[in-house]
Motif scaffolding. Structure first.
Motif, mmCIF file in Angstrom:
data_model
loop_
_atom_site.group_PDB
_atom_site.id
_atom_site.type_symbol
_atom_site.label_atom_id
_atom_site.label_comp_id
_atom_site.label_asym_id
_atom_site.label_seq_id
_atom_site.Cartn_x
_atom_site.Cartn_y
_atom_site.Cartn_z
ATOM 1 N N ALA A 254 -2.934 1.131 -6.060
ATOM 2 C CA ALA A 254 -1.498 1.087 -6.335
ATOM 3 C C ALA A 254 -0.722 1.393 -5.060
ATOM 4 N N LEU A 255 -1.204 2.338 -4.363
ATOM 5 C CA LEU A 255 -0.528 2.677 -3.118
ATOM 6 C C LEU A 255 -0.558 1.494 -2.186
ATOM 7 N N PHE A 256 -1.686 0.946 -2.109
ATOM 8 C CA PHE A 256 -1.860 -0.196 -1.238
ATOM 9 C C PHE A 256 -0.925 -1.310 -1.683
ATOM 10 N N PHE A 257 -0.857 -1.442 -2.939
ATOM 11 C CA PHE A 257 -0.009 -2.487 -3.486
ATOM 12 C C PHE A 257 1.430 -2.252 -3.038
ATOM 13 N N ARG A 258 1.819 -1.068 -3.130
ATOM 14 C CA ARG A 258 3.192 -0.766 -2.730
ATOM 15 C C ARG A 258 3.422 -1.186 -1.300
ATOM 16 N N ASP A 259 2.502 -0.773 -0.523
ATOM 17 C CA ASP A 259 2.686 -1.037 0.898
ATOM 18 C C ASP A 259 2.725 -2.522 1.186
ATOM 19 N N THR A 260 1.802 -3.159 0.653
ATOM 20 C CA THR A 260 1.651 -4.568 1.000
ATOM 21 C C THR A 260 2.631 -5.474 0.292
ATOM 22 N N GLN A 261 2.920 -5.145 -0.894
ATOM 23 C CA GLN A 261 3.730 -6.071 -1.652
ATOM 24 C C GLN A 261 5.049 -6.349 -0.949
ATOM 25 N N ALA A 262 5.565 -5.343 -0.386
ATOM 26 C CA ALA A 262 6.847 -5.543 0.277
ATOM 27 C C ALA A 262 6.691 -6.557 1.397
ATOM 28 N N ALA A 263 5.674 -6.371 2.133
ATOM 29 C CA ALA A 263 5.460 -7.272 3.258
ATOM 30 C C ALA A 263 5.254 -8.680 2.767
ATOM 31 N N ILE A 264 4.482 -8.768 1.773
ATOM 32 C CA ILE A 264 4.191 -10.089 1.240
ATOM 33 C C ILE A 264 5.461 -10.749 0.777
ATOM 34 N N LYS A 265 6.198 -10.001 0.100
ATOM 35 C CA LYS A 265 7.429 -10.577 -0.378
ATOM 36 C C LYS A 265 8.326 -10.916 0.767
ATOM 37 N N GLY A 266 8.280 -10.074 1.706
ATOM 38 C CA GLY A 266 9.134 -10.346 2.853
ATOM 39 C C GLY A 266 8.808 -11.701 3.411
ATOM 40 N N GLN A 267 7.571 -11.926 3.528
ATOM 41 C CA GLN A 267 7.191 -13.208 4.086
ATOM 42 C C GLN A 267 7.441 -14.301 3.096
ATOM 43 N N ASN A 268 7.039 -14.011 1.915
ATOM 44 C CA ASN A 268 7.218 -15.030 0.902
ATOM 45 C C ASN A 268 8.117 -14.531 -0.188
ATOM 46 N N PRO A 269 9.303 -14.610 0.034
ATOM 47 C CA PRO A 269 10.248 -14.107 -0.954
ATOM 48 C C PRO A 269 10.014 -14.751 -2.280
ATOM 49 N N SER A 270 9.624 -15.933 -2.230
ATOM 50 C CA SER A 270 9.482 -16.664 -3.475
ATOM 51 C C SER A 270 8.238 -16.250 -4.225
ATOM 52 N N ALA A 271 7.389 -15.591 -3.556
ATOM 53 C CA ALA A 271 6.123 -15.239 -4.188
ATOM 54 C C ALA A 271 6.366 -14.477 -5.470
ATOM 55 N N THR A 272 5.645 -14.857 -6.439
ATOM 56 C CA THR A 272 5.807 -14.187 -7.712
ATOM 57 C C THR A 272 4.928 -12.957 -7.745
ATOM 58 N N PHE A 273 5.101 -12.234 -8.765
ATOM 59 C CA PHE A 273 4.303 -11.030 -8.878
ATOM 60 C C PHE A 273 2.833 -11.389 -8.896
ATOM 61 N N GLY A 274 2.555 -12.417 -9.592
ATOM 62 C CA GLY A 274 1.172 -12.844 -9.673
ATOM 63 C C GLY A 274 0.626 -13.192 -8.309
#
Length: 506
Positions: A254-274
DNA sequence: TGGATGATTGTTAGG
DNA sequence: CCTAACAATCATCCA
């Protein structure tokens, strides 16, 4: 307009929001990117290094389009643990390079792939040139994958975990395909409205679904199972907890998710949760044990606190209310403060931030953990493209992310501000930095542990939006922060990197 | 060992 | 306006 891209929804094109994607791509490219020939890697030093892109992606953008790769570049994340790992200066570099050479691209690539697919499609549509130049990497990746896919799907590859490097290429492709492919594949076939959510089976998607299923079968991926199951869940759902009751410590993942998800979204704003989930998962897999341990450590620490808080909470309940009521009332009785401890630590953890630290990066370089990367890549296959060619791209990309990535205003300011000034004002999410960091981290092993956090503190890596904890620097929750004083560096580096890249890119 | 649960974030629908 | 649900995935806990 939901930007959501569901895996299945290939129809990126459909999305109006493609812009975001485009950005993401850019980031990617920047970061990892290689402009075709060479990729810049962010450098902690500030000097952008040109990676020889081993690859040149130029070639086929077309196929890529379908997939879009990944701008995402995952960070390699990094984890703090990585930091300690190595130390090569080139950590950052290594990310790019190392990986590339190895061909192991970290999960990121994978991510990229997923997201990218969507984004890519969009991007392609929008910016063809980008694709040509930057995409190359992605394209190649995709392309290769695609090719493989087309030629013969590598079925087996799927198994994330275990993929061998050798298999990587195949795997990556297959995986990509499986993951993205399903989406993307579908995509090209028919752009189903992206909007449709994953769950929603769009009629058009039927084919996709089939394919996806097939892929899954082949690969034996887990995911498929998930779908059905989830809905079933509904019934139970959550039970309410007492507000006062201490929250359980967040898991390492979960922690990792927190950290990474932001970055991922940053790159791919359109990226869905999935999409993000998949990417994060791939990244997680790719993470070295060290990094994971770092997260685990944090989790453990949080757990300890949690136990304490829980004990106190219960005690309070008991004392205050009769046993029966105990639980229900407990919440009231318990002092919230206790609860806090556990969480805070968690937030503190923000892995991304940790990534940022220069040391981390360096460490990353050193050893980073190519192996880990390789693993990730290999295992996941996400990186197919990477595997095939230069993994580096994935990482490199991350740096770029900063630029493009939208950071949360505040976050950005902190992190980016310096760099930002240079780069584009509009930055959305914090991710970029975090991403880059992660990537860097991934590259180099850093000492697991708290150290990471410090970085985090500075970067609001994860939660740009929410990020409760991580972002807050000041707090840097004692434990975590304390352990990592270096947070500043991280930021600086991050900023630097991005800039460089951005500059180059731009 | 396997199932159930919770958590991650962001969006959306319903009360 | 607030809350719950949902998306994919993993970790953790318990039987």
């Amino acid at each position: 307009m939901d930007v959501r891209l569901y895996p299945s929804a290939p129809a990126i094109g459909a999305r109006p929001g493609s812009e975001s994607t485009g950005l993401a791509h850019l980031d990617y490219y920047h970061c990892g990117k290689f402009d075709g020939d060479s990729a810049y890697v962010g450098m902690s030093d500030g000097n952008p290094e040109l990676l020889p892109t081993s690859q040149t992606y130029n070639s086929q953008s077309e196929s890529n389009e379908d997939y879009e790769i990944p701008p995402i570049t995952p960070p390699n994340l990094p984890e703090p643990s990585l930091l300690h790992l190595g130390d090569h200066e080139a950590s950052y570099h290594s990310l790019c390079h190392g990986l590339a050479p190895n061909g192991l691209l970290p999960a990121y690539s994978y991510q990229a792939m997923d997201l990218p697919a969507i984004m890519v499609s969009n991007m392609l549509a929008q910016d063809s040139h980008l694709l040509s130049g930057q995409l190359p990497t992605i394209q190649e990746m995709v392309h290769s994958e695609v090719a493989a896919y087309d030629s013969g799907r590598p079925g087996p590859l799927l198994g994330r975990p275990a993929m061998l490097a050798s298999h990587m290429s195949a795997l990556s492709q297959s995986q990509l395909i499986s993951q993205m492919g399903i989406r993307s594949g579908i995509t090209h076939s028919s752009p189903s409205p992206p909007g449709s959510k994953s769950a929603t089976p769009s009629p058009s998607s039927s084919t996709q679904e089939e394919e996806s299923d097939a892929h899954f079968k082949i690969s034996g991926e887990k995911r498929p199972s998930a779908d059905p199951g989830k809905k079933a869940k509904n019934p139970k759902k959550k039970k309410k907890k007492d507000p006062n009751e201490p929250q359980k410590p967040v898991s390492a993942y979960a922690l990792f998710f927190r950290d990474t998800q932001a970055a991922i979204k940053g790159q791919n704003p359109s990226a869905t949760f999935g999409d993000v989930s998949k990417i994060v998962a791939s990244m997680w897999d790719s993470l070295g044990e060290e990094q994971k341990q770092a997260y685990k450590r944090k989790t453990e620490a949080a757990k300890k606190e949690y136990l304490k808080a829980l004990a106190a909470y219960r005690a309070s309940l008991v004392s205050k209310s009769p046993p029966d009521q105990g639980e229900a009332k407990n919440a009231q009785a318990n002092p919230p403060a206790k609860m806090l401890p556990p969480k805070q630590p968690m937030y503190a953890m923000p892995g991304l931030a940790s990534f940022l630290t220069p040391s981390d990066l360096q460490a990353f370089r050193s050893g980073a953990s190519p192996a880990s990367l390789a693993r990730t890549l290999g295992s996941k296959a996400l990186l197919p493209g990477l595997s095939t060619s230069p993994p580096p791209p994935s990482f490199p990309l991350s740096p770029s992310l900063h630029q493009q990535l939208p950071l949360p205003p505040h976050a950005q300011g902190a992190l980016l501000s310096p760099p930002l000034s240079m780069s584009p004002a509009p930055q959305p999410p914090v991710l970029p930095a975090s991403m880059a960091l992660q990537v860097q981290l991934a590259m180099s092993p850093s000492p697991p542990g708290p150290q990471d956090f410090p970085h985090i503190s500075e970067f609001p890596s994860g939660s740009g939006s929410r990020s409760p904890g991580p972002s807050n620097p000041s707090s840097s929750s004692g434990d975590w922060d304390g352990s990592y004083p270096s947070g500043e560096r991280g930021l600086s580096t991050c900023s630097l990197l991005p800039r460089d890249k951005s500059l180059y890119l731009t």
